[in-house]
Design an enzyme around this catalytic site. Sequence first.
Site, PDB file in Angstrom:
ATOM      1  N   ARG A  49       0.708  -1.399   0.054  1.00  0.00           N
ATOM      2  CA  ARG A  49       0.105  -0.094  -0.086  1.00  0.00           C
ATOM      3  C   ARG A  49       0.785   1.124   0.092  1.00  0.00           C
ATOM      4  O   ARG A  49       0.344   2.113  -0.467  1.00  0.00           O
ATOM      5  CB  ARG A  49      -0.900   0.175   1.266  1.00  0.00           C
ATOM      6  CG  ARG A  49      -2.435   0.140   0.915  1.00  0.00           C
ATOM      7  CD  ARG A  49      -2.913   0.116   1.967  1.00  0.00           C
ATOM      8  NE  ARG A  49      -2.404  -0.088   3.471  1.00  0.00           N
ATOM      9  CZ  ARG A  49      -3.027  -0.767   4.786  1.00  0.00           C
ATOM     10  NH1 ARG A  49      -4.156  -0.628   4.845  1.00  0.00           N
ATOM     11  NH2 ARG A  49      -2.415  -1.248   5.691  1.00  0.00           N
ATOM     12  N   LYS A 158       4.809 -18.891   7.910  1.00  0.00           N
ATOM     13  CA  LYS A 158       4.382 -19.002   9.073  1.00  0.00           C
ATOM     14  C   LYS A 158       4.083 -17.972   9.717  1.00  0.00           C
ATOM     15  O   LYS A 158       4.536 -16.966   9.735  1.00  0.00           O
ATOM     16  CB  LYS A 158       5.578 -19.999   9.703  1.00  0.00           C
ATOM     17  CG  LYS A 158       6.570 -19.305  10.358  1.00  0.00           C
ATOM     18  CD  LYS A 158       7.225 -19.993  11.517  1.00  0.00           C
ATOM     19  CE  LYS A 158       6.655 -19.645  12.772  1.00  0.00           C
ATOM     20  NZ  LYS A 158       7.428 -18.287  13.333  1.00  0.00           N
ATOM     21  N   ASP A 187       9.080 -23.091   6.195  1.00  0.00           N
ATOM     22  CA  ASP A 187       9.581 -23.107   7.530  1.00  0.00           C
ATOM     23  C   ASP A 187      10.873 -22.886   7.383  1.00  0.00           C
ATOM     24  O   ASP A 187      11.711 -23.885   6.822  1.00  0.00           O
ATOM     25  CB  ASP A 187       9.166 -24.425   8.340  1.00  0.00           C
ATOM     26  CG  ASP A 187       9.659 -24.454   9.874  1.00  0.00           C
ATOM     27  OD1 ASP A 187      10.913 -23.892  10.066  1.00  0.00           O
ATOM     28  OD2 ASP A 187       8.804 -24.866  10.562  1.00  0.00           O
ATOM     29  N   HIS A 188      11.422 -21.799   7.793  1.00  0.00           N
ATOM     30  CA  HIS A 188      12.987 -21.181   7.473  1.00  0.00           C
ATOM     31  C   HIS A 188      13.956 -22.379   7.949  1.00  0.00           C
ATOM     32  O   HIS A 188      15.068 -22.471   7.497  1.00  0.00           O
ATOM     33  CB  HIS A 188      13.148 -19.823   7.561  1.00  0.00           C
ATOM     34  CG  HIS A 188      13.647 -19.436   8.989  1.00  0.00           C
ATOM     35  ND1 HIS A 188      12.540 -19.145   9.925  1.00  0.00           N
ATOM     36  CD2 HIS A 188      14.776 -19.245   9.649  1.00  0.00           C
ATOM     37  CE1 HIS A 188      13.217 -18.728  11.100  1.00  0.00           C
ATOM     38  NE2 HIS A 188      14.493 -18.897  10.780  1.00  0.00           N
ATOM     39  N   LYS A 192      17.971 -23.980   6.456  1.00  0.00           N
ATOM     40  CA  LYS A 192      19.302 -23.935   7.228  1.00  0.00           C
ATOM     41  C   LYS A 192      20.072 -25.192   6.655  1.00  0.00           C
ATOM     42  O   LYS A 192      19.574 -26.200   6.690  1.00  0.00           O
ATOM     43  CB  LYS A 192      19.185 -23.771   8.723  1.00  0.00           C
ATOM     44  CG  LYS A 192      18.477 -22.673   9.184  1.00  0.00           C
ATOM     45  CD  LYS A 192      18.697 -22.375  10.911  1.00  0.00           C
ATOM     46  CE  LYS A 192      17.683 -21.746  11.347  1.00  0.00           C
ATOM     47  NZ  LYS A 192      18.176 -19.903  10.998  1.00  0.00           N
ATOM     48  N   GLU A 226      17.302 -18.492  22.793  1.00  0.00           N
ATOM     49  CA  GLU A 226      17.642 -17.403  22.031  1.00  0.00           C
ATOM     50  C   GLU A 226      17.855 -16.189  23.245  1.00  0.00           C
ATOM     51  O   GLU A 226      17.321 -16.297  24.339  1.00  0.00           O
ATOM     52  CB  GLU A 226      16.395 -16.706  21.147  1.00  0.00           C
ATOM     53  CG  GLU A 226      16.091 -17.445  19.875  1.00  0.00           C
ATOM     54  CD  GLU A 226      14.821 -17.037  19.419  1.00  0.00           C
ATOM     55  OE1 GLU A 226      15.229 -16.271  18.056  1.00  0.00           O
ATOM     56  OE2 GLU A 226      13.821 -16.905  19.501  1.00  0.00           O
ATOM     57  N   ASP A 245       4.911 -20.016  18.139  1.00  0.00           N
ATOM     58  CA  ASP A 245       5.814 -19.478  17.275  1.00  0.00           C
ATOM     59  C   ASP A 245       7.020 -20.312  16.869  1.00  0.00           C
ATOM     60  O   ASP A 245       7.578 -20.021  15.790  1.00  0.00           O
ATOM     61  CB  ASP A 245       6.364 -17.953  18.083  1.00  0.00           C
ATOM     62  CG  ASP A 245       7.438 -17.294  17.163  1.00  0.00           C
ATOM     63  OD1 ASP A 245       7.131 -17.144  16.109  1.00  0.00           O
ATOM     64  OD2 ASP A 245       8.360 -16.693  17.836  1.00  0.00           O
ATOM     65  N   HIS A 250       9.258 -25.047  13.920  1.00  0.00           N
ATOM     66  CA  HIS A 250      10.696 -25.293  13.868  1.00  0.00           C
ATOM     67  C   HIS A 250      11.280 -26.369  14.603  1.00  0.00           C
ATOM     68  O   HIS A 250      12.023 -27.289  14.156  1.00  0.00           O
ATOM     69  CB  HIS A 250      11.711 -24.188  14.407  1.00  0.00           C
ATOM     70  CG  HIS A 250      11.061 -22.688  13.797  1.00  0.00           C
ATOM     71  ND1 HIS A 250      10.825 -22.749  12.445  1.00  0.00           N
ATOM     72  CD2 HIS A 250      11.156 -21.429  14.108  1.00  0.00           C
ATOM     73  CE1 HIS A 250      10.578 -21.665  12.119  1.00  0.00           C
ATOM     74  NE2 HIS A 250      10.969 -20.754  13.326  1.00  0.00           N
ATOM     75  N   LYS A 350      12.889 -17.455  24.961  1.00  0.00           N
ATOM     76  CA  LYS A 350      13.402 -16.330  24.732  1.00  0.00           C
ATOM     77  C   LYS A 350      14.276 -15.519  25.960  1.00  0.00           C
ATOM     78  O   LYS A 350      13.768 -16.080  26.944  1.00  0.00           O
ATOM     79  CB  LYS A 350      12.280 -15.271  24.451  1.00  0.00           C
ATOM     80  CG  LYS A 350      11.578 -15.493  23.356  1.00  0.00           C
ATOM     81  CD  LYS A 350      11.939 -14.950  21.924  1.00  0.00           C
ATOM     82  CE  LYS A 350      11.018 -15.363  20.805  1.00  0.00           C
ATOM     83  NZ  LYS A 350      11.877 -14.974  19.531  1.00  0.00           N
TER      84      LYS A 350
HETATM   85  C1  BG6 Z   1      11.044 -17.058  13.790  1.00  0.00           C
HETATM   86  C2  BG6 Z   1      10.160 -16.714  15.194  1.00  0.00           C
HETATM   87  O1  BG6 Z   1      10.302 -17.956  13.010  1.00  0.00           O
HETATM   88  O2  BG6 Z   1      12.194 -17.935  14.182  1.00  0.00           O
HETATM   89  C3  BG6 Z   1      11.027 -15.803  15.950  1.00  0.00           C
HETATM   90  O3  BG6 Z   1       9.000 -16.032  14.900  1.00  0.00           O
HETATM   91  C4  BG6 Z   1      12.491 -16.238  16.311  1.00  0.00           C
HETATM   92  O4  BG6 Z   1      10.492 -15.500  17.232  1.00  0.00           O
HETATM   93  C5  BG6 Z   1      13.263 -16.795  14.919  1.00  0.00           C
HETATM   94  O5  BG6 Z   1      13.323 -15.443  16.762  1.00  0.00           O
HETATM   95  C6  BG6 Z   1      14.404 -17.590  15.146  1.00  0.00           C
HETATM   96  O6  BG6 Z   1      14.788 -17.861  13.897  1.00  0.00           O
HETATM   97  P1  BG6 Z   1      16.560 -17.953  13.519  1.00  0.00           P
HETATM   98  O7  BG6 Z   1      16.715 -18.272  12.196  1.00  0.00           O
HETATM   99  O8  BG6 Z   1      17.060 -16.790  14.178  1.00  0.00           O
HETATM  100  O9  BG6 Z   1      16.813 -19.077  14.593  1.00  0.00           O
END
Ligand code: BG6
Length: 500
Positions: A49, A158, A187-188, A192, A226, A245, A250, A350
Amino acid sequence: MSSAPAPAATIVIFGGSGDLARRKLVPALFELHCQGQLAPETAIVGFARSVDSDEAWRADLRSALAEFGQTAHGEEEWLAFAGRLFHARGDLKQTQSFVDLKARIEAIEAERGLAGNRLFYLAIPPSGIGDAAARLGEAGLVHPAEGPGPWSRLVVEKPFGHDLASARELNEKVHASFRERQIFRIDHYLGKETTQNLLVFRLGNGIFEPLWNRRYVDHVQITVAETLGVEGRGKFYEESGIFRDIVENHMLQLLCLVAMEPPVAFEANVVRDEKVKVLRSIRPQTPEEILRDTVRGQYAAGSIDGRPVPGYRQEPNVAPASGRETYAAWKLQIENWRWAGVPFYLRAGKRLPKRVTEIAITFKTPPIALFRRAGVLVQEPNVLVLRIQPDEGIALRIGAKQPGPTMRVETVKMDFKYSEHFGEKTPDAYERLLLDALHGDPTLFARRDEVEAAWELVTAVLDVWRENPARDLPNYEAGTWGPEGAMELLARDGRRWRRP
Ligand code: BG6
């Protein structure tokens, strides 16, 4: 995946000026461009937008690249990349915007000699996904899944749903315009390098797989720790919490890759069939078992690397008496022939003291304490640690005799470090995933039944949690390894969490 450039296509990023596009997608596409992985005709269209012109979008992305790009780039490379970038102003909620987008895409396709392949990337808030997918179909932007003509694919970020019912509903909505083979649920973690190496490590070597079962493995720990807090995402976290999350996606993905049976071929559906089988073999827990085998935590103020940080309840957009979890631990049992009786312990948090994602497989100790007479009372078990990030690598902890006249056993480490062998730079997960989506390879993306099976497990826990609110939150200080309850979860079984 082949190493030839991906087929030429128009990549449309919905949320083109959003955080994900700026931080991850555009830097990844730029890397692919520099590596010659994008066909010369390929165009990238940002739908948003807030973007007024191609020039404004390009300027914004240039600063995003300076901030988030992996490598520095020269003027020439940038100009060549910028030539692929086009904006499309529009509102996701308005059908007319999709009609306009169609005209815009067709004009770009004609100008660049593109045959019509389209990759739609929904980098937008979850609430907009179903409607956006439906509008793409209604506006006639999606080619049929079958037939020799150009393809259309949808990449979805996601979280895919909020619970089982909403995930099913979303799947139905998306399926109204796209067939399953056109849908790429990201799902990233699957992109990896080290996650992918898990399969190579297990199945590309002869020595580990024979040990990979209940006869030799005592238990498995999966950790996603994290140091970050919720980083301005208070509103999202209030709705989601860490279980949705990180654990739902993951962590369960990592669990599947560790626990699955060897697939008969490295092909998308064969691999995904095996992953689904793992999820379906996880023993359903009664509400009492859920309360016993899960732990919720929330961080209070504390310090990370010597720096004071606020508690979760003090973060912006978080309720002052929030009951949302920022830490979760879960003990699971996989009831199949390979894993019966081997507990899998998952924890995600976290504001823990260290950023680390790892899978640790603890093996059983030898059946006979041969060196007891010599005074070696406790022999540490062998532990195989697969470090997903950072400091990617694989370590095996083994007992070794300390040099000297007495029999002393010390635990030593055999350590393989990616950076030492392969160099520092590993491609970002999004590079790999975008390329796979362009090539049409869904192996590293979640299938519908996989997502629903994961939500089924997670929803059971969330329902019990909702009925039984935690009364002790916040229960860990930022910068510590989580709540006492998580330590007790393992202590009850005579085990303890690793300190990575
Ligand atoms: C994301 C979450 O999918 O993955 C975040 O929403 C998280 O909360 C992140 O910090 C972690 O990804 P990575 O690649 O930094 O381990």
